[in-house]
Design an enzyme around this catalytic site. Structure first.
Site, mmCIF file in Angstrom:
data_model
loop_
_atom_site.group_PDB
_atom_site.id
_atom_site.type_symbol
_atom_site.label_atom_id
_atom_site.label_comp_id
_atom_site.label_asym_id
_atom_site.label_seq_id
_atom_site.Cartn_x
_atom_site.Cartn_y
_atom_site.Cartn_z
ATOM 1 N N ARG A 1 0.837 -1.198 0.000
ATOM 2 C CA ARG A 1 0.000 0.000 0.000
ATOM 3 C C ARG A 1 0.870 1.247 0.000
ATOM 4 O O ARG A 1 1.873 1.300 0.705
ATOM 5 C CB ARG A 1 -0.900 0.000 1.238
ATOM 6 C CG ARG A 1 -2.094 0.919 1.134
ATOM 7 C CD ARG A 1 -2.959 0.836 2.380
ATOM 8 N NE ARG A 1 -3.398 -0.516 2.703
ATOM 9 C CZ ARG A 1 -4.298 -0.786 3.647
ATOM 10 N NH1 ARG A 1 -4.846 0.200 4.332
ATOM 11 N NH2 ARG A 1 -4.644 -2.027 3.906
ATOM 12 N N SER B 1 -8.145 0.058 1.060
ATOM 13 C CA SER B 1 -9.003 -0.103 2.229
ATOM 14 C C SER B 1 -9.547 1.241 2.715
ATOM 15 O O SER B 1 -10.246 1.933 1.979
ATOM 16 C CB SER B 1 -8.231 -0.835 3.329
ATOM 17 O OG SER B 1 -9.064 -1.160 4.407
ATOM 18 N N HIS B 2 -9.191 1.631 3.942
ATOM 19 C CA HIS B 2 -9.746 2.829 4.569
ATOM 20 C C HIS B 2 -8.913 4.079 4.307
ATOM 21 O O HIS B 2 -9.289 5.171 4.748
ATOM 22 C CB HIS B 2 -9.834 2.617 6.080
ATOM 23 C CG HIS B 2 -8.483 2.403 6.705
ATOM 24 N ND1 HIS B 2 -7.814 1.197 6.615
ATOM 25 C CD2 HIS B 2 -7.664 3.233 7.398
ATOM 26 C CE1 HIS B 2 -6.650 1.313 7.238
ATOM 27 N NE2 HIS B 2 -6.533 2.531 7.709
ATOM 28 N N LYS C 1 -4.026 -6.437 -1.791
ATOM 29 C CA LYS C 1 -4.142 -7.477 -0.775
ATOM 30 C C LYS C 1 -4.067 -8.822 -1.495
ATOM 31 O O LYS C 1 -4.795 -9.039 -2.467
ATOM 32 C CB LYS C 1 -5.460 -7.353 -0.006
ATOM 33 C CG LYS C 1 -5.565 -6.103 0.859
ATOM 34 C CD LYS C 1 -6.882 -6.060 1.625
ATOM 35 C CE LYS C 1 -6.952 -4.835 2.529
ATOM 36 N NZ LYS C 1 -8.220 -4.770 3.298
ATOM 37 N N ASP D 1 -15.873 0.402 5.743
ATOM 38 C CA ASP D 1 -14.682 1.090 5.253
ATOM 39 C C ASP D 1 -14.613 0.982 3.734
ATOM 40 O O ASP D 1 -15.555 0.513 3.080
ATOM 41 C CB ASP D 1 -13.425 0.532 5.924
ATOM 42 C CG ASP D 1 -13.038 -0.847 5.413
ATOM 43 O OD1 ASP D 1 -13.935 -1.558 4.906
ATOM 44 O OD2 ASP D 1 -11.851 -1.206 5.520
ATOM 45 N N ASP E 1 -13.205 -0.914 1.536
ATOM 46 C CA ASP E 1 -13.315 -2.168 0.781
ATOM 47 C C ASP E 1 -14.215 -3.190 1.459
ATOM 48 O O ASP E 1 -14.285 -4.336 1.032
ATOM 49 C CB ASP E 1 -11.934 -2.761 0.511
ATOM 50 C CG ASP E 1 -11.207 -3.184 1.784
ATOM 51 O OD1 ASP E 1 -11.508 -2.635 2.850
ATOM 52 O OD2 ASP E 1 -10.324 -4.062 1.705
ATOM 53 N N ASP F 1 -14.281 -4.736 4.475
ATOM 54 C CA ASP F 1 -13.896 -5.777 5.432
ATOM 55 C C ASP F 1 -13.959 -5.286 6.881
ATOM 56 O O ASP F 1 -13.644 -6.030 7.809
ATOM 57 C CB ASP F 1 -12.510 -6.341 5.115
ATOM 58 C CG ASP F 1 -11.419 -5.279 5.070
ATOM 59 O OD1 ASP F 1 -11.711 -4.116 5.414
ATOM 60 O OD2 ASP F 1 -10.274 -5.613 4.698
ATOM 61 N N ARG F 2 -14.395 -4.005 7.098
ATOM 62 C CA ARG F 2 -14.513 -3.476 8.455
ATOM 63 C C ARG F 2 -15.862 -2.779 8.613
ATOM 64 O O ARG F 2 -16.447 -2.292 7.632
ATOM 65 C CB ARG F 2 -13.390 -2.484 8.750
ATOM 66 C CG ARG F 2 -12.012 -3.047 8.468
ATOM 67 C CD ARG F 2 -10.912 -2.243 9.119
ATOM 68 N NE ARG F 2 -10.888 -0.856 8.695
ATOM 69 C CZ ARG F 2 -10.121 0.067 9.257
ATOM 70 N NH1 ARG F 2 -9.354 -0.238 10.270
ATOM 71 N NH2 ARG F 2 -10.134 1.303 8.816
ATOM 72 N N HIS G 1 -12.339 -5.070 11.939
ATOM 73 C CA HIS G 1 -12.289 -6.384 11.289
ATOM 74 C C HIS G 1 -12.921 -7.426 12.221
ATOM 75 O O HIS G 1 -12.474 -7.585 13.356
ATOM 76 C CB HIS G 1 -10.846 -6.800 10.996
ATOM 77 C CG HIS G 1 -10.158 -5.943 9.989
ATOM 78 N ND1 HIS G 1 -10.236 -6.174 8.633
ATOM 79 C CD2 HIS G 1 -9.365 -4.847 10.125
ATOM 80 C CE1 HIS G 1 -9.520 -5.268 7.977
ATOM 81 N NE2 HIS G 1 -8.992 -4.449 8.860
#
Length: 843
Positions: A395, A484-485, A494, A618, A620, A622-623, A705
């Site tokens: 990232r 992600s966030h 990922k 978030d 993507d 996953d949270r 998560h």
């Protein structure tokens, strides 16, 4: 001219200047040789290409394919060998248990017409037959319909055992089931007891056997040949890992069901087994040698024919050696000798050897001339920034750190790694950021260049990429293009290999592969495939809501907006979308729900619409973070308390995993419900690895998560976690505010970020751990420094997703909270007095 005259003429010609006609003859000979060389080079080139193609095809057929067949056969042999050994054990034990179920004494003890049918008599019989049953740890005689939950017994009866007993009472097939009690594996066997096979059972006998012998049989496998995994697989549930031996990544995994049980043996070959499977290329070399020899002979023959065609009549005009000698003797005059500087100094029979012939025969190097070779282009390490290869993903900033060129190299590395791990295809997905499409295209180009195939599932949240690696039959690996966030300027990748997220050294190894250019070469194929309908159907078949719920969904203009509202509507919810339109600029707020200011709009919308609950995802998916109608934020560690209570009610004694940023109260809640709390390092990759290691059924991080292995696959999935949360709260006749009010809560801070360069943050933490003075606090150093005191705790760690330090504090009072904060501030400034932060707010 006789031979003696020819030799004499030849000797004279070597010292006699040539006439003009002789010179023309020599020029014609040179021209013929040049044409012959040109044609010969062309034919040799064609022959080389044809031989290379034929050699490659034959090598693939005679060596590579045969080696793959050998490896496949050896892999099947090893997995069948281990499966057969275990099956023999089960066959022997089954015969003993079946015989036990026919003992008249046991059957009579359950007969209601038998006056001796008492609990005391059954207890005596249980002790008697326990002593005579090999490896038995416990034996129960259970009258029909009498089995009840007994979770606290030495050999407990839980829901799994109740189900086994019920099926035996109904004369359904009951295979033995492995259970782990107090770190010890045991086998439960249940058989119906009846006086006649045609009559209903009088009850059941349940025998618990020590599984040590079974495990020892499995452990006798030759570990150097590969990775052996013993799994227990029930229909409709993820496999449970019982035991692992060895390691192997040299080929495709194979598995074999163990007859007479729910067990499966999975085997992945190692490099040692690959060496055993190697096919010697003797036959291939023999055939190739014959083909090359035949090709060279054919090329020589064709060159002769083609030279004659090329020269045509010129060949007829070329004088013979005798003519040249005769002409030179008759025509050379003094004037010719004066004006013709050419004097023959070599044998006239060798005249066809011209300069260019040296190249064909390799004489150029012998004479000191070096042949040129194209050097392989080296990769500049500065173009592969080490700081973006983080603990659990790749990232960085787009443009300066993450570029399409780097994405292609990452694709080549990922594709090559997948091939090395036995995969033939990789799932590729992306989020909705403005640059994700171009990065994905470059990534796919790189994967295809490695020879690995691509399954492109398009724009979807990360959990759907994870789901596809379990759902698709032709791959267990995938790459998600997302940051992600992080803010819109960031992007990354990922990576999942064989259902395991790459973390730590595995991520660093990708960079090493790029720098060393350790790439496979090939031509893969890209195939588009949809996953959203299958994902929604899978959750719809698993989750059932007991009532109507109105929910506000804040997707933050990120990719979750294309899936979550549709799913919750399918489940029967009244969905109120908020920022669910895809916009990679994130115009309303950053896609990070752990930052409190990003939740203000969601709280307002929940209260404005009188919704039952609100959820923010978030970037993507996953949270997640949840808000209540009162406007309270339910941070993920408190969410985990409710999830743990639900899962532990069905699985007492199960492990519950949480990260170092979670509340101290979570530990106490888990223990109070009969679970085993385990603290671990932050990060979706290390958390998933620890989930697999401990076989925990539920886990979570403060960052949002949530990992659910109970009825699901164990990866972090904010969307599925929210569906399960809705299921739990609809089963309770309580408002969500009241449900969470029952869980204890201390004074705490959210995550506090201190900006610091990526290159400095880990060094600062290391120095702090060496020199920091935290008085009488108990230090936990699995991830940064967490210091626990009697009345609270504090944490500082290097963020793995951004250039920052992350801090969090919790205490029983405001005074204690502030005191712990000041200790951390003091010690941090000792290490680096340039740090600027406000511990009472987020940066």
């Amino acid at each position: 001219m006789n031979p003696q005259d020819l030799l004499k003429a030849k000797a004279e010609a070597s010292t006699t200047p040539l006439s003009r006609s002789a010179q023309r003859a020599l020029d014609a000979a040179k021209h013929k040789a040049a044409v012959q060389q040109k044609i010969l080079l062309i034919l040799l080139g064609i022959a080389l290409v044809i031989n290379a193609i034929v050699g490659y095809l034959l090598y693939q057929k005679l060596v590579v394919q045969q080696q793959q067949v050998n490896l496949h056969n050896l892999t099947q042999e090893k997995v069948d060998e281990r499966s057969s050994a275990l099956a023999s054990y089960f066959k022997q034990q089954t015969q003993l248990i079946d015989k036990l179920a026919t003992e008249s004494e046991l059957i009579a003890s359950l007969d209601t017409n038998n006056p001796d049918n008492t609990a005391e008599m059954r207890a005596q019989l249980e002790k008697k037959w326990l002593r005579t049953t090999q490896s038995a740890l416990n034996l129960r005689l259970l009258p029909l319909g009498s089995a009840q939950l007994d979770r606290n017994a030495e050999f407990p009866i839980r829901y799994a055992e109740l189900d086994l007993i019920k099926r035996a009472e109904e004369r359904q097939s009951t295979l033995p089931e492995l259970v782990e009690i107090n770190d010890r594996w045991m086998l439960n066997w249940v058989r119906p007891l009846a006086s006649d096979e045609k009559k209903p059972p009088l009850g059941t006998v349940m025998v618990t056997i020590d599984a040590a012998e079974l495990i020892n049989i499995f452990n006798s496998a030759e570990q150097s040949l590969g990775e052996f995994i013993l799994l227990q697989q029930f229909t409709g549930s993820p496999p449970q890992t019982v035991k692992k031996l060895g390691a192997g990544t040299a080929g495709n995994s194979m598995q074999s069901n163990v007859s007479g049980s729910h067990l499966v043996v999975k085997f992945t070959p190692s490099e040692q087994l690959l060496l055993i499977a190697e096919e010697l290329p003797a036959l291939w070399l023999s055939i190739i040698s014959l083909i090359v020899a035949g090709s060279l002979a054919l090329v020589w023959f064709l060159s002769k024919i083609l030279v004659r065609i090329e020269l045509g009549e010129k060949d007829n005009a070329t004088p013979s050696v005798a003519d040249v000698v005769k002409t030179s003797k008759e025509s050379v005059s003094a004037e010719d000798a004066m004006t013709n500087p050419l004097f023959q100094k070599q044998d006239i029979l060798d005249i066809a050897m011209i300069d260019e012939d040296e190249n064909i025969l390799g004489l150029q190097q012998a004479s000191g001339k070096k042949s040129s070779a194209t050097a392989r282009n080296k990769i500049n390490e500065a173009d592969v920034p080490a700081e973006i290869f983080r603990s659990y993903d790749i990232r960085g900033l787009v443009g300066s750190q993450v570029t399409p060129e780097l994405a292609q190299l990452i694709g080549q590395a990922v594709g090559s790694e997948a091939i090395d791990q036995g995969e033939q295809a990789i799932v590729v997905a992306r989020d909705g950021r403005t640059h994700s499409e171009s990065l994905t295209q470059a990534l796919i180009r790189g994967i295809l260049r490695s020879g690995c195939n691509v399954i492109n599932i398009g724009v979807v949240p990360t959990p759907l990429m994870y789901f596809s690696t379990f759902h698709f039959e032709d791959t267990s690996s995938g790459v998600m293009v997302t940051a992600s966030h992080n803010p819109k300027e960031y992007n990354g990748f990922k990576v999942v290999m064989n259902n395991r997220a790459l973390a730590d050294d595995a991520v660093i190894d990708l960079r090493s592969r790029i720098v060393g250019q350790r790439f496979h070469q090939g031509l893969g194929e890209e195939t588009p495939r949809s996953i959203i309908p299958d994902y929604i159907d899978r959750i719809f078949s698993d989750v059932a809501l007991a009532g109507n719920v109105s929910i506000v969904v804040d997707a933050g203009n990120a990719v979750t907006g294309i899936v979550a509202p549709q799913l919750f509507e399918e489940l029967g919810c009244d969905v109120i979308p908020l920022f669910c339109d895809l916009d990679g600029e994130f115009p309303n707020h950053d896609p990070d729900p752990t930052v409190e200011k990003n939740l203000h709009a969601l709280i307002a919308k929940v209260q404005e619409s009188n919704a039952d609950i609100g959820v923010a995802f978030d970037g993507d998916g996953d949270r997640l973070v949840v808000v209540t109608p009162k406007g309270d934020i339910i941070w993920p560690d408190r969410l985990l308390m409710l999830f743990a209570k639900d899962v532990l009610s069905r699985n007492p004694g199960a492990d519950v995993l949480f990260d170092v940023k979670c509340s101290r109260q979570l530990n106490q809640v888990i223990s109070s419900y009969g679970g085993r709390p385990i603290m671990w390092k932050t990060g979706h990759s290390p958390m998933k690895a620890k989930m697999e290691e401990t076989q925990a059924l539920i886990g979570g991080e403060y960052s949002g998560h949530i990992f659910i292995k109970d009825r699901w696959y164990g990866f972090d999935d904010g969307i599925y976690a929210m569906a399960r949360l809705l299921e739990i709260i609809t089963l309770r006749d309580q408002k969500i505010d009241d449900i969470f009010a029952a869980f204890p809560q201390l004074y705490s801070t959210p995550e506090i970020k201190i900006a610091i360069p990526d290159l400095d943050k880990f060094g600062l933490i290391n120095k702090l751990s060496e020199t920091g003075d935290f008085a009488n606090g108990t230090i936990t150093a699995i991830d940064g420094l967490r210091v626990d005191y009697t009345k609270g705790w504090g944490l500082v760690r290097a963020s793995n997703t951004s250039p920052a330090l992350t801090l969090r504090f919790e205490a029983e009072s405001h005074e204690s909270l502030e005191k712990i904060q000041q200790i951390f501030k003091r010690e941090l400034l000792k290490v680096d007095n340039r740090l600027t932060f406000n511990l009472n707010s987020q940066d």
